[in-house]
Design a protein around this motif. Sequence first.
Motif, short mmCIF file in Angstrom:
data_model
loop_
_atom_site.label_atom_id
_atom_site.label_comp_id
_atom_site.label_asym_id
_atom_site.label_seq_id
_atom_site.Cartn_x
_atom_site.Cartn_y
_atom_site.Cartn_z
N PRO A 47 0.82 -1.22 0.00
CA PRO A 47 0.00 0.00 0.00
C PRO A 47 0.85 1.27 0.00
CG PRO A 47 -0.90 -1.59 1.53
CD PRO A 47 0.41 -2.14 1.05
N GLY A 48 2.01 1.23 0.63
CA GLY A 48 2.90 2.40 0.63
C GLY A 48 3.41 2.72 -0.76
N ASP A 49 3.71 1.69 -1.53
CA ASP A 49 4.17 1.88 -2.91
C ASP A 49 3.08 2.51 -3.76
OD1 ASP A 49 6.62 0.76 -2.30
OD2 ASP A 49 6.09 -1.23 -3.08
N LYS A 50 1.85 2.05 -3.57
CA LYS A 50 0.72 2.58 -4.34
C LYS A 50 0.48 4.05 -3.99
CE LYS A 50 -1.56 -1.85 -4.99
NZ LYS A 50 -2.75 -2.66 -4.74
N ALA A 51 0.62 4.40 -2.72
CA ALA A 51 0.43 5.78 -2.30
C ALA A 51 1.50 6.68 -2.92
CB ALA A 51 0.48 5.88 -0.78
N LYS A 52 2.72 6.19 -3.02
CA LYS A 52 3.80 6.96 -3.64
C LYS A 52 3.51 7.18 -5.12
CE LYS A 52 7.41 5.42 -0.49
NZ LYS A 52 8.60 4.58 -0.34
N GLU A 53 2.97 6.16 -5.79
CA GLU A 53 2.62 6.30 -7.21
C GLU A 53 1.55 7.37 -7.42
OE1 GLU A 53 1.44 2.81 -9.32
OE2 GLU A 53 3.23 1.70 -8.76
N VAL A 54 0.53 7.35 -6.58
CA VAL A 54 -0.55 8.32 -6.69
C VAL A 54 0.00 9.72 -6.45
CG1 VAL A 54 -2.70 9.12 -5.64
CG2 VAL A 54 -2.37 6.69 -6.11
N GLU A 55 0.84 9.86 -5.44
CA GLU A 55 1.44 11.16 -5.14
C GLU A 55 2.29 11.66 -6.31
OE1 GLU A 55 4.67 12.92 -1.98
OE2 GLU A 55 3.31 11.35 -1.28
N ALA A 56 3.05 10.78 -6.92
CA ALA A 56 3.88 11.16 -8.07
C ALA A 56 3.01 11.60 -9.25
CB ALA A 56 4.78 10.00 -8.47
N ARG A 57 1.89 10.92 -9.47
CA ARG A 57 0.99 11.30 -10.56
C ARG A 57 0.38 12.68 -10.31
NH1 ARG A 57 -2.22 5.67 -11.11
NH2 ARG A 57 -0.51 4.44 -11.95
N VAL A 58 0.01 12.94 -9.06
CA VAL A 58 -0.57 14.25 -8.72
C VAL A 58 0.45 15.35 -8.97
CG1 VAL A 58 -1.41 15.66 -6.81
CG2 VAL A 58 -2.24 13.32 -7.08
#
Length: 65
Positions: A47-58
């Motif tokens: 879940p931490g990796d997914k959160a980082k991906e979303v943050e990078a996209r934003v």
Amino acid sequence: MNSPLQWLVILVIVLIFFGAKRLPEIGQAMGKSIKEFKDEVAPEKTPGDKAKEVEARVIDNEKKE
């Protein structure tokens, strides 16, 4: 084995078969398919990796605007 002449012949055949207008669409579809395949083959993400991906996209979207 992969001489420039062979690639040229393949390109001409593809252009005749699909037409120049459809080539970008075909390229995009192939790129998306390859990306999806790589995502499915990649190991499970935490879940931490997914959160980082979303943050990078934003952040990327904010930079584009």
